[in-house]
Design a protein around this motif. Structure first.
Motif, PDB file in Angstrom:
ATOM      1  N   HIS A  37       0.832  -1.204   0.000  1.00  0.00           N
ATOM      2  CA  HIS A  37       0.000   0.000   0.000  1.00  0.00           C
ATOM      3  C   HIS A  37       0.866   1.253   0.000  1.00  0.00           C
ATOM      4  N   ARG A  38       1.857   1.292   0.895  1.00  0.00           N
ATOM      5  CA  ARG A  38       2.712   2.471   0.997  1.00  0.00           C
ATOM      6  C   ARG A  38       3.546   2.674  -0.268  1.00  0.00           C
ATOM      7  N   ALA A  39       3.943   1.584  -0.905  1.00  0.00           N
ATOM      8  CA  ALA A  39       4.710   1.708  -2.147  1.00  0.00           C
ATOM      9  C   ALA A  39       3.893   2.448  -3.205  1.00  0.00           C
ATOM     10  N   VAL A  40       2.592   2.157  -3.283  1.00  0.00           N
ATOM     11  CA  VAL A  40       1.742   2.828  -4.273  1.00  0.00           C
ATOM     12  C   VAL A  40       1.574   4.302  -3.927  1.00  0.00           C
ATOM     13  N   ARG A  41       1.458   4.611  -2.647  1.00  0.00           N
ATOM     14  CA  ARG A  41       1.292   6.008  -2.237  1.00  0.00           C
ATOM     15  C   ARG A  41       2.595   6.803  -2.406  1.00  0.00           C
ATOM     16  N   GLU A  42       3.742   6.152  -2.211  1.00  0.00           N
ATOM     17  CA  GLU A  42       5.018   6.866  -2.195  1.00  0.00           C
ATOM     18  C   GLU A  42       5.849   6.678  -3.461  1.00  0.00           C
ATOM     19  N   ALA A  43       5.674   5.567  -4.161  1.00  0.00           N
ATOM     20  CA  ALA A  43       6.492   5.272  -5.340  1.00  0.00           C
ATOM     21  C   ALA A  43       5.610   4.685  -6.444  1.00  0.00           C
ATOM     22  N   ALA A  44       5.450   3.358  -6.447  1.00  0.00           N
ATOM     23  CA  ALA A  44       4.601   2.730  -7.469  1.00  0.00           C
ATOM     24  C   ALA A  44       4.323   1.283  -7.109  1.00  0.00           C
ATOM     25  N   GLY A  45       3.190   0.797  -7.569  1.00  0.00           N
ATOM     26  CA  GLY A  45       2.808  -0.596  -7.403  1.00  0.00           C
ATOM     27  C   GLY A  45       2.456  -1.206  -8.744  1.00  0.00           C
ATOM     28  N   LEU A  46       2.666  -2.516  -8.853  1.00  0.00           N
ATOM     29  CA  LEU A  46       2.400  -3.264 -10.075  1.00  0.00           C
ATOM     30  C   LEU A  46       1.279  -4.255  -9.792  1.00  0.00           C
ATOM     31  N   PHE A  47       0.187  -4.165 -10.548  1.00  0.00           N
ATOM     32  CA  PHE A  47      -1.020  -4.952 -10.292  1.00  0.00           C
ATOM     33  C   PHE A  47      -1.394  -5.814 -11.485  1.00  0.00           C
ATOM     34  N   ASP A  48      -1.899  -6.999 -11.199  1.00  0.00           N
ATOM     35  CA  ASP A  48      -2.531  -7.856 -12.203  1.00  0.00           C
ATOM     36  C   ASP A  48      -4.035  -7.636 -12.120  1.00  0.00           C
ATOM     37  N   LEU A  49      -4.619  -7.071 -13.184  1.00  0.00           N
ATOM     38  CA  LEU A  49      -6.062  -6.825 -13.249  1.00  0.00           C
ATOM     39  C   LEU A  49      -6.706  -7.651 -14.360  1.00  0.00           C
ATOM     40  N   SER A  50      -6.078  -8.763 -14.702  1.00  0.00           N
ATOM     41  CA  SER A  50      -6.523  -9.541 -15.860  1.00  0.00           C
ATOM     42  C   SER A  50      -7.853 -10.245 -15.650  1.00  0.00           C
ATOM     43  N   HIS A  51      -8.404 -10.143 -14.440  1.00  0.00           N
ATOM     44  CA  HIS A  51      -9.725 -10.708 -14.195  1.00  0.00           C
ATOM     45  C   HIS A  51     -10.842  -9.808 -14.720  1.00  0.00           C
ATOM     46  N   MET A  52     -10.537  -8.584 -15.083  1.00  0.00           N
ATOM     47  CA  MET A  52     -11.555  -7.679 -15.608  1.00  0.00           C
ATOM     48  C   MET A  52     -11.980  -8.118 -17.007  1.00  0.00           C
ATOM     49  N   GLY A  53     -13.185  -7.733 -17.398  1.00  0.00           N
ATOM     50  CA  GLY A  53     -13.717  -8.131 -18.701  1.00  0.00           C
ATOM     51  C   GLY A  53     -13.515  -7.058 -19.755  1.00  0.00           C
ATOM     52  N   GLU A  54     -13.173  -7.479 -20.966  1.00  0.00           N
ATOM     53  CA  GLU A  54     -13.018  -6.566 -22.103  1.00  0.00           C
ATOM     54  C   GLU A  54     -14.049  -6.913 -23.172  1.00  0.00           C
ATOM     55  N   ALA A 214      12.228  -2.489 -14.752  1.00  0.00           N
ATOM     56  CA  ALA A 214      12.315  -1.041 -14.948  1.00  0.00           C
ATOM     57  C   ALA A 214      12.050  -0.284 -13.658  1.00  0.00           C
ATOM     58  N   GLY A 215      11.248  -0.872 -12.781  1.00  0.00           N
ATOM     59  CA  GLY A 215      10.877  -0.185 -11.554  1.00  0.00           C
ATOM     60  C   GLY A 215      11.791  -0.437 -10.378  1.00  0.00           C
ATOM     61  N   GLU A 216      12.829  -1.235 -10.567  1.00  0.00           N
ATOM     62  CA  GLU A 216      13.709  -1.609  -9.445  1.00  0.00           C
ATOM     63  C   GLU A 216      14.322  -0.399  -8.759  1.00  0.00           C
ATOM     64  N   GLY A 217      14.708   0.597  -9.520  1.00  0.00           N
ATOM     65  CA  GLY A 217      15.343   1.763  -8.931  1.00  0.00           C
ATOM     66  C   GLY A 217      14.374   2.836  -8.469  1.00  0.00           C
ATOM     67  N   TYR A 218      13.092   2.564  -8.607  1.00  0.00           N
ATOM     68  CA  TYR A 218      12.073   3.567  -8.277  1.00  0.00           C
ATOM     69  C   TYR A 218      11.208   3.180  -7.079  1.00  0.00           C
ATOM     70  N   GLY A 219      11.470   2.029  -6.487  1.00  0.00           N
ATOM     71  CA  GLY A 219      10.657   1.600  -5.355  1.00  0.00           C
ATOM     72  C   GLY A 219       9.396   0.855  -5.738  1.00  0.00           C
ATOM     73  N   LEU A 220       9.306   0.378  -6.979  1.00  0.00           N
ATOM     74  CA  LEU A 220       8.129  -0.367  -7.430  1.00  0.00           C
ATOM     75  C   LEU A 220       8.012  -1.696  -6.701  1.00  0.00           C
ATOM     76  N   LYS A 221       6.773  -2.029  -6.274  1.00  0.00           N
ATOM     77  CA  LYS A 221       6.504  -3.327  -5.664  1.00  0.00           C
ATOM     78  C   LYS A 221       5.281  -3.949  -6.324  1.00  0.00           C
ATOM     79  N   PRO A 222       5.268  -5.288  -6.491  1.00  0.00           N
ATOM     80  CA  PRO A 222       4.020  -5.935  -6.890  1.00  0.00           C
ATOM     81  C   PRO A 222       3.017  -5.787  -5.757  1.00  0.00           C
ATOM     82  N   ALA A 223       1.758  -5.570  -6.094  1.00  0.00           N
ATOM     83  CA  ALA A 223       0.727  -5.327  -5.083  1.00  0.00           C
ATOM     84  C   ALA A 223      -0.487  -6.192  -5.364  1.00  0.00           C
ATOM     85  N   GLY A 224      -1.056  -6.744  -4.305  1.00  0.00           N
ATOM     86  CA  GLY A 224      -2.184  -7.661  -4.444  1.00  0.00           C
ATOM     87  C   GLY A 224      -3.524  -7.025  -4.126  1.00  0.00           C
ATOM     88  N   LEU A 225      -4.535  -7.894  -4.013  1.00  0.00           N
ATOM     89  CA  LEU A 225      -5.906  -7.433  -3.795  1.00  0.00           C
ATOM     90  C   LEU A 225      -6.071  -6.691  -2.475  1.00  0.00           C
TER      91      LEU A 225
END
Length: 363
Positions: A37-54, A214-225
């Protein structure tokens, strides 16, 4: 049995805790949900949203079909832009909330919630039956990856030459990201700036790997539900099945602005919604901040402190990493405005502060 997304093996390799969500096997967390959560507020988070419908709607009358099917004036959306809207039942109840992208003059992409997209595709097909428009569910062909947070643009910018600074909020453009075709949309469900990338299902894993590197130097973290839920809760964003349902109209949810009663022609639910528009709501969606440490949860009763009479119900609740206190959204009787309220937590009444949403707004 839960359906895996194209990124299941990636999540397993990262040690994610997987759980069922709307029939899909999704990452709940990879480690500490508060750190995500804090990574998204302060740097960036990486999310899988592939459950959404197109769902794609194409043809000469695609815009007219969506105008009839949905509450928004979709044919007025410019090519390259997107709109938040809803599909309602004839009685005005919300069947789902959606984002619609206009990709070309006669081509629209409707993004539906995971648990509802099959129903939405059926409803759109039925509602477009007499018009020159084709409704096609292409959900199985796509993966959806989101990069959210204040450093999202910097990270994504290392992998594409697309004009990210010029891409407006609620807009999308086709581009190449790390050598792969993608629709880059400046949308999200976290309260932060960010991007959602629609890509071919087979490109999901390599693109995730490239974004993570690409996000390693920016504080990117994978983030879940779990992090996604606390982020959207702080931002006051509704979740279908919690703040939105067939028992509620857009007006009761405080989202009457999405209903365009003045658009040309009729649309499903118009008569019922027009009647609702002229009647003051008897309940409203508010934010609750607990004065103690106990967490209000979905389904808990909201009561008046003075006499314990039930005046509402919590729809979503969780500890807030940003505020450092438990928070919740709840529907309460409009007549209870100004009264001291509490949440009934296992027989004890937890005093709460009532606020207008959202809890958090980025600077």
């Amino acid at each position: 049995m839960s359906r895996p997304t194209p990124l299941r093996e990636v999540h397993e390799s990262l040690g994610a805790t997987l759980t069922d969500f709307a029939g899909w096997l999704m990452p709940l967390r990879y480690g500490s949900e508060s750190a995500e959560h804090r990574a998204v507020r302060e740097a960036a988070g990486l999310f899988d949203l592939s459950h959404m419908g197109e769902i794609f709607v194409t043809g000469p009358q695609a815009g007219a079909a969506l105008d009839h099917a949905l509450v928004g004036h979709i044919s007025a959306v410019a090519v390259g832009r997107a709109r938040y809207t809803m599909i309602c039942a004839p009685d005005g109840g919300v069947l789902d909330d959606l984002i619609v992208y206009r990709l070309a003059e006669e081509e629209y992409l409707v993004v539906a919630n995971a648990g509802n997209y099959l129903m939405v595709a059926r409803e759109l097909t039925e509602r477009a039956r007499d018009l020159d428009a084709l409704v096609e569910d292409r959900s199985d062909r796509y993966a959806l990856i989101a990069v959210q947070g204040p450093r999202a643009q910097e990270i994504l910018g290392t992998l594409t030459d697309a004009d990210l600074p010029g891409l407006k909020y609620y807009a999308g453009l086709p581009a190449t990201v790390s050598g792969r075709s993608a629709l880059i949309a400046r949308t999200g469900y976290t309260g932060e700036d960010g991007f959602e990338l629609f890509v071919a299902a087979e490109d999901a894993a390599p693109l995730w790997a490239d974004l993570a590197k690409a996000g390693e130097g920016y504080g990117l973290k994978p983030a879940g539900l779990s992090a996604r839920d606390t982020l959207r809760l702080e931002a006051g964003m509704p979740l279908y099945g919690n703040e939105l349902s067939t028992a509620l109209t857009p007006y009761e949810a405080g989202l009457g602005r999405v209903v365009k009663l003045d658009k040309p022609g009729d649309f499903v639910g118009r008569a019922a919604l027009a009647e609702c528009a002229g009647i003051p709501v008897t309940r409203r969606l508010v934010g609750l901040i607990a004065k103690g440490r106990r967490v209000p949860r979905h389904g808990y009763a909201v009561v008046r402190q003075a006499d314990g009479v039930i005046v509402g119900e919590v729809t979503s609740g969780a500890p807030s990493p940003s505020l450092g206190r438990p928070i919740a959204m709840a529907y309460v009787e409009a007549a209870s405005a100004g009264e001291e309220l509490a949440v009934d937590i296992r027989g004890g009444h937890e005093p709460v502060e009532v606020i207008d949403l959202p809890f958090y707004k980025r600077s």
